[in-house]
Design a protein around this motif. Structure first.
Motif, PDB file in Angstrom:
ATOM      1  N   ILE A 194       7.403   6.351  29.664  1.00  0.00           N
ATOM      2  CA  ILE A 194       6.536   7.291  30.375  1.00  0.00           C
ATOM      3  C   ILE A 194       6.084   8.388  29.408  1.00  0.00           C
ATOM      4  CG2 ILE A 194       6.460   9.063  32.181  1.00  0.00           C
ATOM      5  CD1 ILE A 194       8.040   7.193  33.961  1.00  0.00           C
ATOM      6  N   ALA A 195       4.767   8.460  29.208  1.00  0.00           N
ATOM      7  CA  ALA A 195       4.209   9.516  28.342  1.00  0.00           C
ATOM      8  C   ALA A 195       4.081  10.811  29.127  1.00  0.00           C
ATOM      9  CB  ALA A 195       2.840   9.077  27.816  1.00  0.00           C
ATOM     10  N   GLY A 196       3.912  10.703  30.412  1.00  0.00           N
ATOM     11  CA  GLY A 196       3.815  11.917  31.209  1.00  0.00           C
ATOM     12  C   GLY A 196       3.507  11.626  32.659  1.00  0.00           C
ATOM     13  N   PHE A 197       3.957  12.551  33.501  1.00  0.00           N
ATOM     14  CA  PHE A 197       3.517  12.586  34.894  1.00  0.00           C
ATOM     15  C   PHE A 197       2.466  13.691  34.948  1.00  0.00           C
ATOM     16  CE2 PHE A 197       8.106  11.395  35.327  1.00  0.00           C
ATOM     17  CZ  PHE A 197       7.945  10.162  35.956  1.00  0.00           C
ATOM     18  N   ILE A 198       1.238  13.347  35.281  1.00  0.00           N
ATOM     19  CA  ILE A 198       0.183  14.365  35.344  1.00  0.00           C
ATOM     20  C   ILE A 198      -0.022  14.732  36.820  1.00  0.00           C
ATOM     21  CG2 ILE A 198      -2.116  15.023  34.572  1.00  0.00           C
ATOM     22  CD1 ILE A 198      -0.436  13.906  32.260  1.00  0.00           C
ATOM     23  N   HIS A 199       0.450  15.921  37.161  1.00  0.00           N
ATOM     24  CA  HIS A 199       0.291  16.406  38.538  1.00  0.00           C
ATOM     25  C   HIS A 199      -1.078  17.063  38.661  1.00  0.00           C
ATOM     26  CE1 HIS A 199       4.644  16.185  39.830  1.00  0.00           C
ATOM     27  NE2 HIS A 199       4.712  15.920  38.539  1.00  0.00           N
ATOM     28  N   ILE A 200      -1.817  16.685  39.693  1.00  0.00           N
ATOM     29  CA  ILE A 200      -3.181  17.203  39.849  1.00  0.00           C
ATOM     30  C   ILE A 200      -3.368  17.763  41.261  1.00  0.00           C
ATOM     31  CG2 ILE A 200      -5.651  16.645  39.687  1.00  0.00           C
ATOM     32  CD1 ILE A 200      -4.888  14.242  37.930  1.00  0.00           C
ATOM     33  N   GLY A 201      -4.009  18.916  41.352  1.00  0.00           N
ATOM     34  CA  GLY A 201      -4.300  19.509  42.659  1.00  0.00           C
ATOM     35  C   GLY A 201      -5.164  20.741  42.481  1.00  0.00           C
ATOM     36  N   THR A 202      -5.314  21.480  43.551  1.00  0.00           N
ATOM     37  CA  THR A 202      -6.085  22.718  43.492  1.00  0.00           C
ATOM     38  C   THR A 202      -5.129  23.874  43.243  1.00  0.00           C
ATOM     39  OG1 THR A 202      -7.703  21.812  45.040  1.00  0.00           O
ATOM     40  CG2 THR A 202      -7.653  24.214  44.790  1.00  0.00           C
ATOM     41  N   PRO A 203      -5.331  24.616  42.142  1.00  0.00           N
ATOM     42  CA  PRO A 203      -4.407  25.728  41.865  1.00  0.00           C
ATOM     43  C   PRO A 203      -4.551  26.820  42.916  1.00  0.00           C
ATOM     44  CG  PRO A 203      -5.910  25.336  40.002  1.00  0.00           C
ATOM     45  CD  PRO A 203      -6.406  24.515  41.147  1.00  0.00           C
ATOM     46  N   LYS A 204      -3.417  27.243  43.469  1.00  0.00           N
ATOM     47  CA  LYS A 204      -3.521  28.250  44.531  1.00  0.00           C
ATOM     48  C   LYS A 204      -3.613  29.669  43.952  1.00  0.00           C
ATOM     49  CE  LYS A 204       1.304  29.165  45.752  1.00  0.00           C
ATOM     50  NZ  LYS A 204       2.402  28.745  46.561  1.00  0.00           N
ATOM     51  N   ALA A 205      -3.343  29.823  42.675  1.00  0.00           N
ATOM     52  CA  ALA A 205      -3.422  31.154  42.066  1.00  0.00           C
ATOM     53  C   ALA A 205      -4.086  31.034  40.702  1.00  0.00           C
ATOM     54  CB  ALA A 205      -2.021  31.736  41.902  1.00  0.00           C
ATOM     55  N   ALA A 206      -4.745  32.112  40.296  1.00  0.00           N
ATOM     56  CA  ALA A 206      -5.333  32.136  38.946  1.00  0.00           C
ATOM     57  C   ALA A 206      -4.199  32.141  37.925  1.00  0.00           C
ATOM     58  CB  ALA A 206      -6.198  33.376  38.784  1.00  0.00           C
ATOM     59  N   GLN A 207      -4.410  31.467  36.829  1.00  0.00           N
ATOM     60  CA  GLN A 207      -3.374  31.369  35.806  1.00  0.00           C
ATOM     61  C   GLN A 207      -3.473  32.506  34.812  1.00  0.00           C
ATOM     62  OE1 GLN A 207      -1.184  28.684  36.143  1.00  0.00           O
ATOM     63  NE2 GLN A 207      -2.377  28.684  38.024  1.00  0.00           N
ATOM     64  N   GLU A 208      -2.322  33.083  34.489  1.00  0.00           N
ATOM     65  CA  GLU A 208      -2.323  34.093  33.433  1.00  0.00           C
ATOM     66  C   GLU A 208      -2.417  33.406  32.082  1.00  0.00           C
ATOM     67  OE1 GLU A 208       1.000  36.691  33.551  1.00  0.00           O
ATOM     68  OE2 GLU A 208       0.591  37.274  35.622  1.00  0.00           O
ATOM     69  N   GLU A 209      -2.976  34.128  31.124  1.00  0.00           N
ATOM     70  CA  GLU A 209      -3.053  33.575  29.771  1.00  0.00           C
ATOM     71  C   GLU A 209      -1.651  33.570  29.179  1.00  0.00           C
ATOM     72  OE1 GLU A 209      -3.962  31.569  27.376  1.00  0.00           O
ATOM     73  OE2 GLU A 209      -5.855  31.874  28.400  1.00  0.00           O
ATOM     74  N   ARG A 210      -1.398  32.688  28.248  1.00  0.00           N
ATOM     75  CA  ARG A 210      -0.137  32.767  27.508  1.00  0.00           C
ATOM     76  C   ARG A 210      -0.471  32.797  26.023  1.00  0.00           C
ATOM     77  NH1 ARG A 210       1.875  28.352  24.658  1.00  0.00           N
ATOM     78  NH2 ARG A 210       1.151  26.293  25.290  1.00  0.00           N
ATOM     79  N   PRO A 211       0.398  33.400  25.212  1.00  0.00           N
ATOM     80  CA  PRO A 211       0.055  33.502  23.788  1.00  0.00           C
ATOM     81  C   PRO A 211      -0.092  32.125  23.155  1.00  0.00           C
ATOM     82  CG  PRO A 211       2.012  34.805  24.323  1.00  0.00           C
ATOM     83  CD  PRO A 211       1.702  33.970  25.522  1.00  0.00           C
ATOM     84  N   ARG A 212      -1.045  32.010  22.281  1.00  0.00           N
ATOM     85  CA  ARG A 212      -1.263  30.766  21.523  1.00  0.00           C
ATOM     86  C   ARG A 212      -0.986  31.058  20.062  1.00  0.00           C
ATOM     87  NH1 ARG A 212      -1.695  26.742  25.448  1.00  0.00           N
ATOM     88  NH2 ARG A 212      -2.353  27.897  27.280  1.00  0.00           N
ATOM     89  N   PRO A 213      -0.603  30.058  19.306  1.00  0.00           N
ATOM     90  CA  PRO A 213      -0.287  30.324  17.895  1.00  0.00           C
ATOM     91  C   PRO A 213      -1.516  30.793  17.137  1.00  0.00           C
ATOM     92  CG  PRO A 213      -0.342  27.960  18.351  1.00  0.00           C
ATOM     93  CD  PRO A 213      -0.468  28.648  19.675  1.00  0.00           C
ATOM     94  N   PRO A 214      -1.379  31.868  16.358  1.00  0.00           N
ATOM     95  CA  PRO A 214      -2.525  32.307  15.546  1.00  0.00           C
ATOM     96  C   PRO A 214      -2.895  31.222  14.546  1.00  0.00           C
ATOM     97  CG  PRO A 214      -0.654  33.848  15.377  1.00  0.00           C
ATOM     98  CD  PRO A 214      -0.166  32.659  16.139  1.00  0.00           C
ATOM     99  N   LEU A 215      -4.174  31.039  14.356  1.00  0.00           N
ATOM    100  CA  LEU A 215      -4.630  30.000  13.423  1.00  0.00           C
ATOM    101  C   LEU A 215      -4.048  30.217  12.034  1.00  0.00           C
ATOM    102  CD1 LEU A 215      -8.374  29.383  14.363  1.00  0.00           C
ATOM    103  CD2 LEU A 215      -6.327  28.186  15.140  1.00  0.00           C
ATOM    104  N   SER A 216      -3.828  31.498  11.704  1.00  0.00           N
ATOM    105  CA  SER A 216      -3.303  31.785  10.357  1.00  0.00           C
ATOM    106  C   SER A 216      -1.929  31.145  10.142  1.00  0.00           C
ATOM    107  CB  SER A 216      -3.212  33.297  10.150  1.00  0.00           C
ATOM    108  OG  SER A 216      -2.383  33.861  11.153  1.00  0.00           O
ATOM    109  N   GLU A 217      -1.210  30.870  11.228  1.00  0.00           N
ATOM    110  CA  GLU A 217       0.135  30.280  11.091  1.00  0.00           C
ATOM    111  C   GLU A 217       0.120  28.756  11.091  1.00  0.00           C
ATOM    112  OE1 GLU A 217       2.757  31.837  14.066  1.00  0.00           O
ATOM    113  OE2 GLU A 217       2.505  33.902  13.357  1.00  0.00           O
ATOM    114  N   ILE A 218      -0.961  28.161  11.557  1.00  0.00           N
ATOM    115  CA  ILE A 218      -0.934  26.703  11.698  1.00  0.00           C
ATOM    116  C   ILE A 218      -2.024  25.984  10.899  1.00  0.00           C
ATOM    117  CG2 ILE A 218       0.193  26.679  13.977  1.00  0.00           C
ATOM    118  CD1 ILE A 218      -2.652  26.375  15.190  1.00  0.00           C
TER     119      ILE A 218
END
Ligand SMILES: Cc1cc2nc3c(=O)[nH]c(=O)nc-3n(C[C@H](O)[C@H](O)[C@H](O)COP(=O)(O)O)c2cc1C
Length: 187
Positions: free
Chosen positions: A159-183
């Protein structure tokens, strides 16, 4: 409708408990699956397949997973036991991406596995582009043989993944992403 780049730049994975009805219609799901089946595939081996779990089947699968979880993880708390299989019953739709990667005279197995990951990501993005939320998870059920048997996942499959799909009931907060300078490096 936001453009493709804007969609990719804003995508987030909603928590599964936040994925509610409505999920994609049958026609929309066909579109999502067709997009997922267009991923790069070295050797055109089609080293993946999709198992759709929806409607009443979600509840049946969730119910059958419960005793398997108790057996595989006797240390699990009542809360965990109640929560985990319930995820299947909660989101409107779950697409299981099953990797069929295996030894091949020309195409490394690694590349076949990568293609299954690409299928997962395309599924997520296609659902997002249609206005749905999608969350790619694995968890214990993806790795326990009795669960794989329950889902009809063969000995040479994973199993590569279970992809759960639906209508999000709340807006998603952003989360930090790796700075390009590090990757990113350049030669
Ligand atoms: C192969 C794979 C398996 C994952 N399995 C889980 C999981 O079991 N549980 C989980 O909370 N997140 C899992 N994730 C992470 C989520 O899909 C998601 O990326 C995470 O919640 C961060 O949200 P974002 O996609 O908005 O960055 C998995 C990701 C990948 C690529």
């Amino acid at each position: 409708m936001p453009d493709a780049l804007q969609l990719m730049r804003t995508r987030r994975s909603p928590r599964i408990p936040d994925l509610e009805a409505p999920g994609p219609s049958a026609a929309e799901l066909d579109t999502i699956l067709s997009v997922a089946a267009r991923v790069p595939d070295h050797g055109k081996l089609v080293p993946w397949r999709f198992l759709v779990i929806e409607g009443e089947q979600k509840k049946l699968v969730a119910a059958e997973l419960l005793p398997l979880l108790r057996k595989a993880h006797p240390e699990a708390t009542e809360d965990q036991v109640a929560k985990e299989p319930g995820r299947f019953a909660h989101s409107p739709l779950v697409v299981t991406v099953i990797s069929r990667a295996g030894p091949h005279p020309k195409i490394p197995e690694w590349e076949q596995v990568l293609s299954a990951g690409a299928a997962c990501m395309s599924l997520v993005l296609a659902a997002h582009a249609m206005g749905y939320g999608a969350n790619w998870v694995t968890g214990w059920a993806a790795y326990e043989r009795p669960c794989l048997d329950l889902l009809g996942v063969g000995a040479g499959e994973r199993i590569a993944g279970f992809i759960h799909i639906g209508t999000p009931k709340a807006a998603q907060e952003e989360r930090p992403r790796p700075p390009l300078s590090e990757i990113v490096t350049r030669i």
